[in-house]
Design an enzyme around this catalytic site. Structure first.
Site, PDB file in Angstrom:
ATOM      1  N   GLY A 169      45.406  34.323  36.302  1.00  0.00           N
ATOM      2  CA  GLY A 169      46.675  34.447  37.038  1.00  0.00           C
ATOM      3  C   GLY A 169      46.916  33.160  37.806  1.00  0.00           C
ATOM      4  N   PHE A 212      45.788  40.093  32.355  1.00  0.00           N
ATOM      5  CA  PHE A 212      44.449  40.344  32.918  1.00  0.00           C
ATOM      6  C   PHE A 212      44.113  41.831  32.959  1.00  0.00           C
ATOM      7  CE2 PHE A 212      46.679  38.770  37.039  1.00  0.00           C
ATOM      8  CZ  PHE A 212      47.260  40.008  37.299  1.00  0.00           C
ATOM      9  N   LYS A 226      43.123  33.746  42.633  1.00  0.00           N
ATOM     10  CA  LYS A 226      43.705  33.362  43.924  1.00  0.00           C
ATOM     11  C   LYS A 226      45.081  34.007  44.095  1.00  0.00           C
ATOM     12  CE  LYS A 226      45.632  29.404  46.273  1.00  0.00           C
ATOM     13  NZ  LYS A 226      46.808  29.341  45.402  1.00  0.00           N
ATOM     14  N   HIS A 230      45.530  40.627  46.093  1.00  0.00           N
ATOM     15  CA  HIS A 230      46.410  41.166  47.162  1.00  0.00           C
ATOM     16  C   HIS A 230      47.741  41.687  46.612  1.00  0.00           C
ATOM     17  CE1 HIS A 230      48.961  37.349  48.420  1.00  0.00           C
ATOM     18  NE2 HIS A 230      48.967  37.539  47.116  1.00  0.00           N
TER      19      HIS A 230
HETATM   20  C1  LIG Z   1      51.036  35.524  43.613  1.00  0.00           C
HETATM   21  S1  LIG Z   1      50.988  34.676  42.091  1.00  0.00           S
HETATM   22  C2  LIG Z   1      49.572  33.623  42.328  1.00  0.00           C
HETATM   23  C3  LIG Z   1      49.562  32.453  41.374  1.00  0.00           C
HETATM   24  C4  LIG Z   1      48.396  31.475  41.578  1.00  0.00           C
HETATM   25  N1  LIG Z   1      47.112  32.099  41.394  1.00  0.00           N
HETATM   26  C5  LIG Z   1      48.466  30.842  42.940  1.00  0.00           C
HETATM   27  O1  LIG Z   1      47.586  31.122  43.774  1.00  0.00           O
HETATM   28  O2  LIG Z   1      49.393  30.049  43.198  1.00  0.00           O
HETATM   29  C6  LIG Z   1      50.350  35.928  40.998  1.00  0.00           C
HETATM   30  C7  LIG Z   1      50.203  35.485  39.553  1.00  0.00           C
HETATM   31  O3  LIG Z   1      49.734  36.601  38.782  1.00  0.00           O
HETATM   32  C8  LIG Z   1      50.321  36.497  37.498  1.00  0.00           C
HETATM   33  N2  LIG Z   1      50.270  37.796  36.817  1.00  0.00           N
HETATM   34  C9  LIG Z   1      50.931  38.940  37.145  1.00  0.00           C
HETATM   35  N3  LIG Z   1      50.633  39.913  36.281  1.00  0.00           N
HETATM   36  C10 LIG Z   1      49.773  39.383  35.373  1.00  0.00           C
HETATM   37  C11 LIG Z   1      49.090  39.893  34.241  1.00  0.00           C
HETATM   38  N4  LIG Z   1      49.246  41.170  33.873  1.00  0.00           N
HETATM   39  N5  LIG Z   1      48.260  39.068  33.559  1.00  0.00           N
HETATM   40  C12 LIG Z   1      48.091  37.774  33.942  1.00  0.00           C
HETATM   41  N6  LIG Z   1      48.705  37.220  35.022  1.00  0.00           N
HETATM   42  C13 LIG Z   1      49.540  38.027  35.718  1.00  0.00           C
HETATM   43  C14 LIG Z   1      51.726  36.041  37.800  1.00  0.00           C
HETATM   44  O4  LIG Z   1      52.371  35.517  36.667  1.00  0.00           O
HETATM   45  C15 LIG Z   1      51.495  35.013  38.911  1.00  0.00           C
HETATM   46  O5  LIG Z   1      51.335  33.724  38.398  1.00  0.00           O
END
Ligand SMILES: C[S@@+](CC[C@H](N)C(=O)[O-])C[C@H]1O[C@@H](n2cnc3c(N)ncnc32)[C@H](O)[C@@H]1O
Length: 314
Positions: A169, A212, A226, A230
Site C-alpha cells: 500500500g 493486500f 505505512k 489505521h
Molecule cells: C493512506 S494511503 C497510504 C499510502 C502510503 N503508504 C503512504 O504512507 O503515503 C493508503 C494506501 O492503501 C492503498 N490501498 C487501499 N486498499 C488497498 C488494497 N486492497 N490493496 C492494496 N493497496 C490498497 C491505497 O491505494 C493507498 O495508497
C-alpha cells in the site's frame, strides 16, 4: 483560538481549498498582483475573487495592498505547489465527497459507522477507483504528506539490515524511493492497487499492482505498512496483517508505521479515519494485539520522530 473562530473553521478550510484549487499562491509566487490580473489568470469572477482574497488577507495568508492588489505572506507561501507545502492537502480537503462525508460526522459519532460508506454506499477506495481525477488528487496529497516524513523514517529506523523491502500500500512510492536512496543496497518492491501504481517508475524499485486482501509479493525481508492499518477496522486490519504474515519467510519482519494514539495530535486523524474509512488510530498496545491476532509476534517499537513510530513484528 476563540470558540467563534473555531465554529467558523469550515469557512477557512473551504477558502484555503479554493485558493489552492485556483493556484493563487503560485500566481503570487514572485510578485503582488491586482485582483483583475489574478482573476484573468485563474478564470474567476473578479468581484467575487476580491471577496475571497480579502478574507484570506484577514487570516494572514495574503497581504492586502492599495488598489485591490495582493501579495503572498510567509504563511501563504505554504499554499504554493512545491514539495513540503500544504497545497495538495488543501486541494484534497475540500473535494465534495470528503466535505460531504464530514457533514455526517454526527452520524458516525451516533452509530460508529463510517459516514462515507453510509452516504455513498461504497468504500472511499471503491469511489476513487472509479474516479481517476479524485484518485490522482488523493495520491498527490499522500505523496506530499509522506515527503514531509520520509527522511525521518528512512533515517530513524535501520532499513540497512534488510536486503529486500516491500512497501505494501505504498502509494506512488515516495517513501520507498527515499529508503532505497538512503540505503542503496536495499532492493525495493512497491505494491498498491493497480490504478494507483500505474506508470510509476523508480530506480531500483519493482512495481506490482494487486490487493493486500489477496496476496503480497513473497520472500522479502521486510513488509512496510505505512498509514495502512489505521485506515481499517480491526477485522480488516488483521486480514491485511495475515496476508503479510503468509508471505514471510525465515526472520522477515512486518513494519507498521503509524502515529501512536498517545500523541494528542493523533485524535483528529482518528476522527478522519472514523468518518472516511471506519478505521482508527491505535496505541502500541493495540497494534501488538492486532499483530498477535494475525499470528505475528511484536518485536520492537521505534519512535522515529514527527510523532511516528515503527511497530515491528515477525
Ligand atoms: C493512506 S494511503 C497510504 C499510502 C502510503 N503508504 C503512504 O504512507 O503515503 C493508503 C494506501 O492503501 C492503498 N490501498 C487501499 N486498499 C488497498 C488494497 N486492497 N490493496 C492494496 N493497496 C490498497 C491505497 O491505494 C493507498 O495508497
Amino acid at each position: 483560538m476563540g470558540l467563534r473562530r473555531a465554529v467558523n473553521g469550515y469557512q477557512v478550510s473551504q477558502a484555503l481549498h479554493v485558493a489552492a484549487s485556483l493556484g493563487l499562491a503560485d500566481l503570487l509566487a514572485d510578485r503582488s498582483r491586482s485582483t483583475d490580473d489574478l482573476a484573468a489568470a485563474c478564470g474567476a469572477h473578479p468581484a467575487s475573487l476580491y471577496r475571497l482574497l480579502r478574507a484570506l488577507a484577514s487570516i494572514g495568508v495574503l497581504d492586502a495592498e492599495p488598489e485591490r492588489r495582493f501579495a503572498l505572506t510567509e504563511l501563504g507561501e505554504e499554499l504554493r505547489s512545491v514539495p513540503g507545502s500544504e497545497h495538495a492537502h488543501a486541494v484534497f480537503i475540500g473535494r465534495d465527497y470528503h466535505w460531504n462525508a464530514w457533514s455526517q460526522l454526527e452520524h458516525s459519532v451516533r452509530t460508529g459507522e463510517p459516514a462515507f460508506q453510509t452516504l455513498y454506499g461504497m468504500s472511499v477506495w471503491e469511489y476513487r477507483a472509479e474516479r481517476p481525477e479524485e484518485s490522482a488528487i488523493f495520491d498527490r496529497w499522500m505523496t506530499a504528506n509522506t515527503e514531509t516524513v520520509n527522511d525521518v523514517i528512512a533515517g530513524g529506523y535501520d532499513f540497512s539490515r534488510f536486503a529486500h523491502v516491500v512497501d505494501v500500500g505504498g502509494g506512488r512510492g515516495s517513501l520507498l524511493a527515499a529508503v532505497v536512496r538512503a540505503h542503496p543496497d536495499v532492493q525495493g518492491t512497491l505494491f498498491d492497487q493497480p490504478h494507483v501504481v500505474e506508470n510509476v517508475e523508480i530506480d531500483g524499485v519493482e512495481v506490482i499492482g494487486g490487493s493486500f486482501f489477496d496476496t503480497v509479493p513473497r520472500g522479502a525481508d521486510a513488509y512496510v505498512l505505512k498509514w495502512i492499518i489505521h485506515d481499517w477496522g480491526d477485522d480488516e486490519a488483521v486480514a491485511i496483517l495475515r496476508t503479510c504474515a503468509a508471505a514471510l519467510d525465515g526472520d522477515a519482519r512486518v513494519l507498521v508505521i503509524e502515529r501512536d494514539l498517545s500523541d494528542p495530535a493523533a485524535s483528529w486523524l482518528d476522527l478522519q479515519m472514523l468518518v472516511m474509512l471506519g478505521g482508527r488510530e491505535r496505541t502500541e498496545h493495540e497494534y501488538a494485539a492486532l499483530f498477535r491476532a494475525a499470528g505475528l509476534e511484536p518485536t520492537s517499537t521505534t519512535p522515529v520522530g514527527a510523532g511516528l513510530s515503527v511497530f515491528e513484528a515477525r
